[in-house]
Write an enzyme that holds these catalytic residues in place. Sequence first.
Site, PDB file in Angstrom:
ATOM      1  CE  LYS A  97      53.579  57.833  39.262  1.00 14.25           C
ATOM      2  NZ  LYS A  97      52.751  58.074  38.177  1.00 14.25           N
TER       3      LYS A  97
ATOM      4  NE  ARG B 227      57.886  44.950  48.990  1.00 17.54           N
ATOM      5  CZ  ARG B 227      56.580  44.981  49.568  1.00 17.54           C
ATOM      6  NH1 ARG B 227      56.074  44.674  50.628  1.00 17.54           N
ATOM      7  NH2 ARG B 227      55.971  43.997  48.218  1.00 17.54           N
TER       8      ARG B 227
ATOM      9  N   GLY C 293      52.840  51.608  50.453  1.00 16.92           N
ATOM     10  CA  GLY C 293      52.937  51.157  51.654  1.00 16.92           C
ATOM     11  C   GLY C 293      53.888  50.193  50.272  1.00 16.92           C
TER      12      GLY C 293
ATOM     13  CG  PHE D  86      51.200  47.285  50.782  1.00 16.31           C
ATOM     14  CD1 PHE D  86      52.119  47.666  51.842  1.00 16.31           C
ATOM     15  CD2 PHE D  86      50.941  47.305  50.120  1.00 16.31           C
ATOM     16  CE1 PHE D  86      52.791  46.805  51.233  1.00 16.31           C
ATOM     17  CE2 PHE D  86      51.797  46.449  49.018  1.00 16.31           C
ATOM     18  CZ  PHE D  86      53.308  46.403  49.952  1.00 16.31           C
ATOM     19  N   GLY D  87      48.092  46.620  51.042  1.00 16.28           N
ATOM     20  CA  GLY D  87      46.789  45.706  50.433  1.00 16.28           C
ATOM     21  C   GLY D  87      46.688  44.369  51.158  1.00 16.28           C
TER      22      GLY D  87
ATOM     23  CE  LYS E  38      54.328  43.474  54.716  1.00 19.44           C
ATOM     24  NZ  LYS E  38      53.544  44.092  53.845  1.00 19.44           N
TER      25      LYS E  38
ATOM     26  CG  ASP F 219      55.494  43.121  39.090  1.00 21.22           C
ATOM     27  OD1 ASP F 219      54.924  43.698  39.229  1.00 21.22           O
ATOM     28  OD2 ASP F 219      54.962  41.764  39.100  1.00 21.22           O
ATOM     29  CB  SER F 220      55.346  42.304  45.468  1.00 20.39           C
ATOM     30  OG  SER F 220      54.561  42.856  45.445  1.00 20.39           O
TER      31      SER F 220
HETATM   32  O1  LIG Z   1      53.468  48.438  40.338  1.00 25.00           O
HETATM   33  P1  LIG Z   1      53.653  49.553  41.423  1.00 25.00           P
HETATM   34  O2  LIG Z   1      53.981  50.862  41.151  1.00 25.00           O
HETATM   35  O3  LIG Z   1      55.652  48.893  42.253  1.00 25.00           O
HETATM   36  O4  LIG Z   1      52.753  48.891  42.323  1.00 25.00           O
HETATM   37  P2  LIG Z   1      51.925  48.066  42.490  1.00 25.00           P
HETATM   38  O5  LIG Z   1      50.069  48.666  44.150  1.00 25.00           O
HETATM   39  O6  LIG Z   1      50.628  48.330  41.111  1.00 25.00           O
HETATM   40  O7  LIG Z   1      52.543  46.808  42.889  1.00 25.00           O
HETATM   41  P3  LIG Z   1      52.508  45.015  41.670  1.00 25.00           P
HETATM   42  O8  LIG Z   1      52.031  45.624  40.525  1.00 25.00           O
HETATM   43  O9  LIG Z   1      53.892  44.946  41.951  1.00 25.00           O
HETATM   44  O10 LIG Z   1      51.164  44.255  42.412  1.00 25.00           O
HETATM   45  C1  LIG Z   1      51.318  44.007  44.107  1.00 25.00           C
HETATM   46  C2  LIG Z   1      49.779  44.322  44.946  1.00 25.00           C
HETATM   47  O11 LIG Z   1      50.503  43.120  45.368  1.00 25.00           O
HETATM   48  C3  LIG Z   1      49.468  43.012  46.599  1.00 25.00           C
HETATM   49  N1  LIG Z   1      50.708  43.308  47.863  1.00 25.00           N
HETATM   50  C4  LIG Z   1      52.682  42.967  47.165  1.00 25.00           C
HETATM   51  N2  LIG Z   1      53.376  43.455  48.513  1.00 25.00           N
HETATM   52  C5  LIG Z   1      52.129  43.190  49.211  1.00 25.00           C
HETATM   53  C6  LIG Z   1      52.148  43.025  50.984  1.00 25.00           C
HETATM   54  O12 LIG Z   1      53.923  43.553  51.262  1.00 25.00           O
HETATM   55  N3  LIG Z   1      51.370  42.752  51.543  1.00 25.00           N
HETATM   56  C7  LIG Z   1      49.870  42.994  51.258  1.00 25.00           C
HETATM   57  N4  LIG Z   1      49.747  42.921  50.314  1.00 25.00           N
HETATM   58  C8  LIG Z   1      51.248  43.016  49.672  1.00 25.00           C
HETATM   59  C9  LIG Z   1      49.409  44.540  47.056  1.00 25.00           C
HETATM   60  O13 LIG Z   1      47.971  44.717  46.292  1.00 25.00           O
HETATM   61  C10 LIG Z   1      49.516  45.244  45.507  1.00 25.00           C
HETATM   62  O14 LIG Z   1      49.163  46.089  44.925  1.00 25.00           O
HETATM   63 MG   LIG Z   2      52.402  47.810  39.676  1.00 28.54          MG
END
Ligand SMILES: O=P(O)(O)OP(=O)(O)OP(=O)(O)OC[C@H]1O[C@@H](n2cnc3c(O)ncnc32)[C@H](O)[C@@H]1O
Ligand SMILES: [Mg+2]
Length: 201
Positions: free
Chosen positions: A9, A182, A12, A153-154, A176, A70-71
């Site tokens: 959800k 990713r 980003g 994002f993030g 990016k 998952d990232s």
């Molecule tokens: O689990 P889903 O539903 O996919 O959504 P989430 O936002 O909870 O996603 P994650 O559990 O994988 O947490 C990954 C976090 O890491 C950060 N992140 C991941 N990829 C990123 C990116 O390309 N650029 C910046 N921050 C990133 C970002 O804050 C994400 O919220």
């Molecule tokens: Mg998550």
Amino acid sequence: MNEIMIATKNIGKVKEFSDLFASRGVKVKSLVDFPNIDDIEETGETFVENAKLKAEAIATKFNIPVIADDSGLSIDFLDGRPGVYSARYAGEQKNDRANIDKVLAELEGVPTEKRSARFHCALALAIPDKETQIVEGTCEGRITEDLLGENGFGYDPIFLVVEKGLTMAQLSKDEKNQISHRAKALKKLDKLLQEREEFIR
Ligand SMILES: O=P(O)(O)OP(=O)(O)OP(=O)(O)OC[C@H]1O[C@@H](n2cnc3c(O)ncnc32)[C@H](O)[C@@H]1O
Ligand SMILES: [Mg+2]
């Protein structure tokens, strides 16, 4: 494959996958269109475990092929934190700005050469009645002292891509998508799908 469900959800991520898959002629669907589906609990200790459990849960629910991502960000000075807790580092509400402020506070006074970090991305492709496929990608960088840039994002505004001299949030989406964790993971998934033609419908 001409359509794929991404089990997320996170807007980003959805935007990035839409762009990354557009060049492959694949349309992206996501859980943004299914607000009633609860978040899958991320009980794993690794990105791989969490990607696998998110992908398999949604593939089972919809009975279609699903990719989950998952990232997160691993900072060397913080022994790899926030790691798998990246989304909720500053609390359950998953606030990007609060997460960034927490990281910057923890790194206050830490010199440039000790601010090394990397983004990780684990992708799991779950197809009903097939073995789940996993790929990973990383992207090296350094945590800045202030936020810079509006894109992405993030943690992107505090993640310096050293060879470009810009934060991830100062790069265009195309830039990016050429270097990100990713994008690298997705390239590996492409390769794996080509090797295993059985997965391509
Ligand atoms: O689990 P889903 O539903 O996919 O959504 P989430 O936002 O909870 O996603 P994650 O559990 O994988 O947490 C990954 C976090 O890491 C950060 N992140 C991941 N990829 C990123 C990116 O390309 N650029 C910046 N921050 C990133 C970002 O804050 C994400 O919220
Ligand atoms: Mg998550």
